[in-house]
Motif scaffolding. Structure first.
Motif, mmCIF file in Angstrom:
data_model
loop_
_atom_site.group_PDB
_atom_site.id
_atom_site.type_symbol
_atom_site.label_atom_id
_atom_site.label_comp_id
_atom_site.label_asym_id
_atom_site.label_seq_id
_atom_site.Cartn_x
_atom_site.Cartn_y
_atom_site.Cartn_z
ATOM 1 N N THR A 198 0.813 -1.224 0.000
ATOM 2 C CA THR A 198 0.000 0.000 0.000
ATOM 3 C C THR A 198 0.843 1.268 0.000
ATOM 4 N N GLU A 199 2.154 1.130 0.224
ATOM 5 C CA GLU A 199 3.002 2.322 0.290
ATOM 6 C C GLU A 199 3.208 2.920 -1.098
ATOM 7 N N SER A 200 3.435 4.226 -1.130
ATOM 8 C CA SER A 200 3.542 4.953 -2.397
ATOM 9 C C SER A 200 4.994 5.125 -2.835
ATOM 10 N N TYR A 201 5.127 5.681 -4.029
ATOM 11 C CA TYR A 201 6.459 5.995 -4.526
ATOM 12 C C TYR A 201 7.146 6.999 -3.577
ATOM 13 N N GLU A 202 6.370 7.932 -3.043
ATOM 14 C CA GLU A 202 6.928 8.942 -2.129
ATOM 15 C C GLU A 202 7.503 8.276 -0.876
ATOM 16 N N ASP A 203 6.818 7.243 -0.368
ATOM 17 C CA ASP A 203 7.326 6.502 0.791
ATOM 18 C C ASP A 203 8.664 5.852 0.436
ATOM 19 N N ASP B 279 8.733 -2.185 -7.282
ATOM 20 C CA ASP B 279 7.749 -2.811 -8.166
ATOM 21 C C ASP B 279 6.829 -1.707 -8.680
ATOM 22 N N TYR B 280 7.045 -1.324 -9.932
ATOM 23 C CA TYR B 280 6.342 -0.183 -10.523
ATOM 24 C C TYR B 280 5.153 -0.655 -11.365
ATOM 25 N N ASP B 281 3.959 -0.234 -10.977
ATOM 26 C CA ASP B 281 2.739 -0.556 -11.727
ATOM 27 C C ASP B 281 2.421 0.566 -12.703
ATOM 28 N N PHE B 282 1.964 0.194 -13.899
ATOM 29 C CA PHE B 282 1.581 1.202 -14.876
ATOM 30 C C PHE B 282 0.555 0.622 -15.845
ATOM 31 N N VAL B 283 -0.059 1.511 -16.624
ATOM 32 C CA VAL B 283 -1.045 1.098 -17.626
ATOM 33 C C VAL B 283 -0.476 1.443 -18.996
ATOM 34 N N THR B 284 -0.478 0.467 -19.907
ATOM 35 C CA THR B 284 0.083 0.686 -21.245
ATOM 36 C C THR B 284 -0.879 1.511 -22.104
ATOM 37 N N ALA B 285 -0.394 1.912 -23.283
ATOM 38 C CA ALA B 285 -1.230 2.670 -24.222
ATOM 39 C C ALA B 285 -2.453 1.852 -24.638
ATOM 40 N N GLU B 286 -2.321 0.516 -24.602
ATOM 41 C CA GLU B 286 -3.441 -0.370 -24.956
ATOM 42 C C GLU B 286 -4.351 -0.622 -23.748
ATOM 43 N N ASN B 287 -4.121 0.120 -22.659
ATOM 44 C CA ASN B 287 -4.916 0.022 -21.440
ATOM 45 C C ASN B 287 -4.740 -1.314 -20.701
ATOM 46 N N CYS B 288 -3.533 -1.871 -20.772
ATOM 47 C CA CYS B 288 -3.230 -3.100 -20.036
ATOM 48 C C CYS B 288 -2.491 -2.749 -18.750
ATOM 49 N N GLN B 289 -2.887 -3.412 -17.664
ATOM 50 C CA GLN B 289 -2.199 -3.224 -16.382
ATOM 51 C C GLN B 289 -0.901 -4.032 -16.400
ATOM 52 N N LYS B 290 0.226 -3.382 -16.159
ATOM 53 C CA LYS B 290 1.513 -4.071 -16.152
ATOM 54 C C LYS B 290 2.330 -3.627 -14.956
ATOM 55 N N SER B 291 3.425 -4.357 -14.732
ATOM 56 C CA SER B 291 4.358 -3.907 -13.708
ATOM 57 C C SER B 291 5.775 -4.267 -14.152
ATOM 58 N N ARG B 292 6.734 -3.480 -13.701
ATOM 59 C CA ARG B 292 8.143 -3.722 -13.988
ATOM 60 C C ARG B 292 8.892 -3.657 -12.657
ATOM 61 N N ILE B 293 9.874 -4.530 -12.517
ATOM 62 C CA ILE B 293 10.694 -4.507 -11.318
ATOM 63 C C ILE B 293 11.972 -3.734 -11.631
ATOM 64 N N MET C 191 15.552 9.541 -10.481
ATOM 65 C CA MET C 191 14.695 8.372 -10.313
ATOM 66 C C MET C 191 13.275 8.776 -9.924
ATOM 67 N N ASP C 192 12.823 9.930 -10.452
ATOM 68 C CA ASP C 192 11.446 10.309 -10.141
ATOM 69 C C ASP C 192 10.473 9.505 -11.012
ATOM 70 N N LEU C 193 9.190 9.685 -10.765
ATOM 71 C CA LEU C 193 8.194 8.858 -11.455
ATOM 72 C C LEU C 193 8.231 8.996 -12.974
ATOM 73 N N ASP C 194 8.605 10.168 -13.479
ATOM 74 C CA ASP C 194 8.696 10.344 -14.940
ATOM 75 C C ASP C 194 9.766 9.426 -15.527
ATOM 76 N N VAL C 195 10.869 9.256 -14.796
ATOM 77 C CA VAL C 195 11.945 8.366 -15.260
ATOM 78 C C VAL C 195 11.418 6.929 -15.284
ATOM 79 N N PHE C 196 10.696 6.529 -14.236
ATOM 80 C CA PHE C 196 10.110 5.194 -14.188
ATOM 81 C C PHE C 196 9.169 5.004 -15.369
ATOM 82 N N LYS C 197 8.304 5.984 -15.616
ATOM 83 C CA LYS C 197 7.335 5.882 -16.719
ATOM 84 C C LYS C 197 8.044 5.696 -18.054
ATOM 85 N N SER C 198 9.063 6.501 -18.305
ATOM 86 C CA SER C 198 9.732 6.415 -19.600
ATOM 87 C C SER C 198 10.523 5.117 -19.762
ATOM 88 N N ARG C 199 11.084 4.595 -18.673
ATOM 89 C CA ARG C 199 11.889 3.374 -18.764
ATOM 90 C C ARG C 199 11.041 2.095 -18.728
#
Length: 139
Positions: free
Chosen positions: A50-55, A71-85, A129-137
């Motif tokens: 439940t902890e956030s990126y800020e935590d 463990d970074y969760d994101f939604v792709t352009a095709e609207n799929c839920q994904k995660s990257r470690i 290593m802010d959230l924008d970097v995570f999103k782009s990578r």
């Protein structure tokens, strides 16, 4: 077994907790620390799902090196839920040179122990290593 380059071993708990994060998603992040006295990498902090990126960002010291897995969760352009470690090698400019050298020398071996890392980040300051970097990578 100790790393030949740096003499640093990896505590079994590091691999165990990482497997729990990867397989069961028990944690959002893990912060690892090299213990000078024992000459091994240990788990310093476990982030609840439940902890956030800020935590996560707040759990990295401003003047000491750490390794971390997020463990970074994101939604792709095709609207799929994904995660990257993500594996983060945190080496702030304010940390001691000796510490930076030990962390740098031990990084590849430690990373190999954690099977399933998808993206690696090297950061010396929070903006790297802010959230924008995570999103782009992530994609």
């Amino acid at each position: 077994m100790a790393n030949a380059a740096s003499g640093i071993a990896v505590h079994d708990d590091c691999k165990l907790k990482f497997l729990e994060l990867k397989a069961k998603r028990t944690y959002r992040f893990i912060v690892f620390k090299i213990e000078d006295k024992q000459k091994q990498v240990t788990v310093e902090k476990l982030g609840e799902p439940t902890e956030s990126y800020e935590d996560f960002a707040a759990s990295l010291p401003a003047d000491e090196c750490r390794y971390a897995v997020y463990d970074y969760d994101f939604v792709t352009a095709e609207n799929c839920q994904k995660s990257r470690i993500f594996f983060i090698a945190w080496s702030p400019d304010a940390s001691r040179v000796r510490s930076k050298m030990i962390y740098a020398a031990s990084k590849d071996r430690f990373k190999r122990e954690l099977d399933g890392i998808q993206v690696e980040l090297q950061a010396t300051d929070p903006t790297e290593m802010d959230l924008d970097v995570f999103k782009s990578r992530a994609s």
